[in-house]
Design a protein around this motif. Structure first.
Motif, PDB file in Angstrom:
ATOM      1  N   THR A 275       0.832  -1.187   0.000  1.00 23.65           N
ATOM      2  CA  THR A 275       0.000   0.000   0.000  1.00 23.65           C
ATOM      3  C   THR A 275       0.878   1.252   0.000  1.00 23.65           C
ATOM      4  OG1 THR A 275      -1.941   0.991   1.057  1.00 23.65           O
ATOM      5  CG2 THR A 275      -0.213   0.295   2.535  1.00 23.65           C
ATOM      6  N   LYS A 276       0.322   2.349  -0.504  1.00 25.33           N
ATOM      7  CA  LYS A 276       1.077   3.595  -0.568  1.00 25.33           C
ATOM      8  C   LYS A 276       0.884   4.401   0.726  1.00 25.33           C
ATOM      9  CE  LYS A 276      -0.905   4.760  -4.595  1.00 25.33           C
ATOM     10  NZ  LYS A 276      -1.198   5.565  -5.783  1.00 25.33           N
ATOM     11  N   VAL A 277       1.933   5.072   1.160  1.00 21.32           N
ATOM     12  CA  VAL A 277       1.873   5.925   2.356  1.00 21.32           C
ATOM     13  C   VAL A 277       2.462   7.294   2.002  1.00 21.32           C
ATOM     14  CG1 VAL A 277       2.570   6.166   4.772  1.00 21.32           C
ATOM     15  CG2 VAL A 277       2.352   3.872   3.780  1.00 21.32           C
ATOM     16  N   PRO A 278       1.621   8.304   1.791  1.00 20.48           N
ATOM     17  CA  PRO A 278       2.169   9.632   1.464  1.00 20.48           C
ATOM     18  C   PRO A 278       2.970  10.210   2.642  1.00 20.48           C
ATOM     19  CG  PRO A 278      -0.168   9.477   0.935  1.00 20.48           C
ATOM     20  CD  PRO A 278       0.164   8.260   1.757  1.00 20.48           C
ATOM     21  N   LEU A 279       4.134  10.759   2.345  1.00 14.96           N
ATOM     22  CA  LEU A 279       4.969  11.365   3.385  1.00 14.96           C
ATOM     23  C   LEU A 279       4.797  12.875   3.386  1.00 14.96           C
ATOM     24  CD1 LEU A 279       8.423   9.540   3.050  1.00 14.96           C
ATOM     25  CD2 LEU A 279       6.276   8.683   3.935  1.00 14.96           C
ATOM     26  N   ASN A 280       4.988  13.486   4.542  1.00 16.41           N
ATOM     27  CA  ASN A 280       4.933  14.949   4.631  1.00 16.41           C
ATOM     28  C   ASN A 280       6.324  15.565   4.595  1.00 16.41           C
ATOM     29  OD1 ASN A 280       2.144  14.823   4.926  1.00 16.41           O
ATOM     30  ND2 ASN A 280       2.336  14.487   7.129  1.00 16.41           N
ATOM     31  N   THR A 281       7.171  15.175   5.552  1.00 17.51           N
ATOM     32  CA  THR A 281       8.473  15.850   5.661  1.00 17.51           C
ATOM     33  C   THR A 281       9.666  14.906   5.595  1.00 17.51           C
ATOM     34  OG1 THR A 281       8.411  15.658   8.054  1.00 17.51           O
ATOM     35  CG2 THR A 281       7.514  17.686   7.115  1.00 17.51           C
ATOM     36  N   MET A 282       9.456  13.639   5.823  1.00 21.09           N
ATOM     37  CA  MET A 282      10.592  12.709   5.893  1.00 21.09           C
ATOM     38  C   MET A 282      11.209  12.522   4.509  1.00 21.09           C
ATOM     39  SD  MET A 282      10.700  10.941   9.013  1.00 21.09           S
ATOM     40  CE  MET A 282       9.643  10.967  10.472  1.00 21.09           C
ATOM     41  N   LEU A 283      12.532  12.258   4.499  1.00 18.53           N
ATOM     42  CA  LEU A 283      13.201  11.951   3.233  1.00 18.53           C
ATOM     43  C   LEU A 283      12.649  10.654   2.653  1.00 18.53           C
ATOM     44  CD1 LEU A 283      15.462  12.204   1.086  1.00 18.53           C
ATOM     45  CD2 LEU A 283      17.016  11.098   2.708  1.00 18.53           C
ATOM     46  N   HIS A 284      12.705   9.602   3.448  1.00 19.15           N
ATOM     47  CA  HIS A 284      12.212   8.291   3.022  1.00 19.15           C
ATOM     48  C   HIS A 284      11.285   7.723   4.098  1.00 19.15           C
ATOM     49  CE1 HIS A 284      16.076   7.923   0.502  1.00 19.15           C
ATOM     50  NE2 HIS A 284      15.099   7.788  -0.361  1.00 19.15           N
ATOM     51  N   LEU A 285      10.469   6.753   3.713  1.00 21.44           N
ATOM     52  CA  LEU A 285       9.590   6.105   4.701  1.00 21.44           C
ATOM     53  C   LEU A 285      10.399   5.570   5.880  1.00 21.44           C
ATOM     54  CD1 LEU A 285       6.566   5.045   5.087  1.00 21.44           C
ATOM     55  CD2 LEU A 285       7.467   2.851   4.322  1.00 21.44           C
ATOM     56  N   LYS A 286      11.497   4.864   5.563  1.00 16.50           N
ATOM     57  CA  LYS A 286      12.255   4.244   6.654  1.00 16.50           C
ATOM     58  C   LYS A 286      13.180   5.220   7.384  1.00 16.50           C
ATOM     59  CE  LYS A 286      13.365   0.702   4.183  1.00 16.50           C
ATOM     60  NZ  LYS A 286      13.939  -0.528   3.641  1.00 16.50           N
ATOM     61  N   THR A 287      13.142   6.495   6.993  1.00 14.32           N
ATOM     62  CA  THR A 287      13.812   7.494   7.830  1.00 14.32           C
ATOM     63  C   THR A 287      13.105   7.524   9.191  1.00 14.32           C
ATOM     64  OG1 THR A 287      14.185   8.828   5.848  1.00 14.32           O
ATOM     65  CG2 THR A 287      14.477   9.942   7.957  1.00 14.32           C
ATOM     66  N   GLY A 288      11.813   7.255   9.184  1.00 12.70           N
ATOM     67  CA  GLY A 288      11.036   7.415  10.413  1.00 12.70           C
ATOM     68  C   GLY A 288      10.380   6.152  10.928  1.00 12.70           C
ATOM     69  N   LEU A 289      10.674   5.009  10.317  1.00 11.14           N
ATOM     70  CA  LEU A 289      10.009   3.759  10.689  1.00 11.14           C
ATOM     71  C   LEU A 289      10.961   2.586  10.526  1.00 11.14           C
ATOM     72  CD1 LEU A 289       6.743   3.464   8.561  1.00 11.14           C
ATOM     73  CD2 LEU A 289       6.862   3.812  11.031  1.00 11.14           C
TER      74      LEU A 289
ATOM     75  N   ASN B  25       7.721  -9.555  14.460  1.00 14.95           N
ATOM     76  CA  ASN B  25       6.789  -9.848  15.569  1.00 14.95           C
ATOM     77  C   ASN B  25       5.775  -8.740  15.809  1.00 14.95           C
ATOM     78  OD1 ASN B  25       7.886 -12.408  16.351  1.00 14.95           O
ATOM     79  ND2 ASN B  25       9.671 -11.263  17.027  1.00 14.95           N
ATOM     80  N   ASN B  26       5.393  -8.080  14.740  1.00 13.19           N
ATOM     81  CA  ASN B  26       4.397  -7.003  14.777  1.00 13.19           C
ATOM     82  C   ASN B  26       4.872  -5.736  15.489  1.00 13.19           C
ATOM     83  OD1 ASN B  26       1.813  -6.478  13.650  1.00 13.19           O
ATOM     84  ND2 ASN B  26       1.008  -6.301  15.718  1.00 13.19           N
ATOM     85  N   ASN B  27       6.150  -5.638  15.804  1.00 15.35           N
ATOM     86  CA  ASN B  27       6.679  -4.458  16.500  1.00 15.35           C
ATOM     87  C   ASN B  27       7.212  -3.432  15.511  1.00 15.35           C
ATOM     88  OD1 ASN B  27       6.191  -5.388  19.109  1.00 15.35           O
ATOM     89  ND2 ASN B  27       8.079  -6.601  19.088  1.00 15.35           N
ATOM     90  N   LEU B  28       6.743  -2.209  15.664  1.00 19.30           N
ATOM     91  CA  LEU B  28       7.130  -1.131  14.757  1.00 19.30           C
ATOM     92  C   LEU B  28       7.777   0.000  15.546  1.00 19.30           C
ATOM     93  CD1 LEU B  28       6.827  -0.283  11.732  1.00 19.30           C
ATOM     94  CD2 LEU B  28       4.794   0.985  12.442  1.00 19.30           C
ATOM     95  N   LEU B  29       9.017   0.311  15.174  1.00 19.84           N
ATOM     96  CA  LEU B  29       9.690   1.478  15.747  1.00 19.84           C
ATOM     97  C   LEU B  29       9.216   2.672  14.939  1.00 19.84           C
ATOM     98  CD1 LEU B  29      11.925   2.073  17.833  1.00 19.84           C
ATOM     99  CD2 LEU B  29      13.602   1.742  15.995  1.00 19.84           C
ATOM    100  N   VAL B  30       8.678   3.674  15.615  1.00 21.28           N
ATOM    101  CA  VAL B  30       7.958   4.703  14.877  1.00 21.28           C
ATOM    102  C   VAL B  30       8.273   6.095  15.418  1.00 21.28           C
ATOM    103  CG1 VAL B  30       5.902   4.317  16.321  1.00 21.28           C
ATOM    104  CG2 VAL B  30       5.623   5.321  14.073  1.00 21.28           C
ATOM    105  N   SER B  31       8.373   7.064  14.515  1.00 26.73           N
ATOM    106  CA  SER B  31       8.665   8.434  14.957  1.00 26.73           C
ATOM    107  C   SER B  31       7.869   9.449  14.141  1.00 26.73           C
ATOM    108  CB  SER B  31      10.162   8.725  14.810  1.00 26.73           C
ATOM    109  OG  SER B  31      10.488   8.849  13.447  1.00 26.73           O
ATOM    110  N   GLY B  32       7.893  10.691  14.623  1.00 27.13           N
ATOM    111  CA  GLY B  32       7.393  11.856  13.896  1.00 27.13           C
ATOM    112  C   GLY B  32       6.032  11.654  13.252  1.00 27.13           C
ATOM    113  N   GLU B  33       5.977  11.984  11.962  1.00 28.99           N
ATOM    114  CA  GLU B  33       4.688  12.012  11.263  1.00 28.99           C
ATOM    115  C   GLU B  33       3.985  10.653  11.188  1.00 28.99           C
ATOM    116  OE1 GLU B  33       6.854  13.284   7.546  1.00 28.99           O
ATOM    117  OE2 GLU B  33       5.414  11.976   6.588  1.00 28.99           O
TER     118      GLU B  33
END
Ligand code: CIR
Length: 260
Positions: A159-173, A178-186
């Motif tokens: 699925t697509k995830v529009p970004l607001n300010t991050m360079l890349h999706l994985k800059t912030g994720l 095991n279903n665990n997501l490290l997540v930041s910012g937007e």
């Protein structure tokens, strides 16, 4: 859609930084990287991947491409196929030309993203057989849709995830399995990720949101103790390495390798 199957990687591919990396693209305002320090840190990175059980293929540097050490952006590797991307920054686009030669040693199915589609694989987060694709300044809708069509051919989806300010999706994720997501910012309140169990990175440690799960370990950048502790409290063994010279170019731990 989330899947809790834990994967196992056996290989990694990295590319040695070239001397001209000091002129790589950046918005970080942290000064120019020191090349000899970057080489040392790159060796530490390789050692960490080996500690996680990976066979590491080290490619020669590409002197005409200052950012080519961030090899993750030029290809996506999955359990069934690889994709040569079409990197969205014009000065990085030529990095893709070198990927076929490398990937054919490991994959019999190699797909490609074509213009007008653009895609940096730093915008692609894999969670089992499901992929989240950031729409960013580097990855456009057309590129993401081409990738989704490729995924469907192999029984996967995305699925697509529009970004607001991050360079890349994985800059912030980072997906830690095991279903665990490290997540930041937007991404913290983005409903697309609401089914995951969140490990939330504080704003002043945002760079550590790009930590790297490899076979049960999580490689964490040095200097972000709160995030490291959160990851350890979630049950992971961490390996800490200093990647300051790559941070100066907006690059994180995941960008420096392909893992499969
Ligand atoms: C760039 O701007 O393309 C590089 N200086 C940094 C790329 C980082 N890659 C990534 O986040 N996947």
């Amino acid at each position: 859609m989330t899947i809790s199957l834990e994967r196992k990687f056996t290989n990694a591919i990295v590319r040695k930084p070239c001397p001209d990396m000091v002129n790589g693209i950046t918005s970080a305002n942290l000064g120019k990287p020191d090349y000899s320090k970057a080489l040392e840190q790159h060796l530490q990175y390789i050692s960490a991947l080996k500690e996680c059980g990976l066979n590491v293929t080290v490619l020669e540097s590409l002197n005409d491409f200052p950012d080519s050490t961030f090899i993750e952006d030029a290809a996506l590797c999955t359990s069934k196929f690889a994709v040569i991307t079409n990197p969205g920054a014009p000065e990085r686009n030529g990095e893709k030309i070198f990927m076929h030669e490398v990937l054919k040693e490991f994959f019999s199915n190699i797909e490609e993203i074509y213009s007008p589609g653009t895609l940096d694989a730093g915008d692609v987060m894999m969670a089992g057989n499901y992929f989240y694709i950031g729409i960013s300044e580097r990855t456009n809708h057309e590129g993401a849709e081409q990738l989704i069509n490729i995924l469907r051919k192999y029984g996967m989806d995305g699925t697509k995830v529009p970004l607001n300010t991050m360079l890349h999706l994985k800059t912030g994720l980072s997906y830690l399995e095991n279903n665990n997501l490290l997540v930041s910012g937007e991404f913290i309140n983005n409903p697309v990720f609401s089914e995951f169990s969140h490990i939330t990175v504080e704003e002043n440690e945002a760079y550590a949101a790009n930590s790297l799960w490899v076979n049960g370990y999580v490689i964490v950048p040095e200097g972000f103790p709160k995030t490291k502790l959160l990851i350890e409290n979630a049950g992971y063994q961490t390996i800490t390495i200093n990647v300051s010279e790559f941070q100066k170019l907006d690059g994180g731990l995941s960008c420096l390798s392909l893992r499969f």
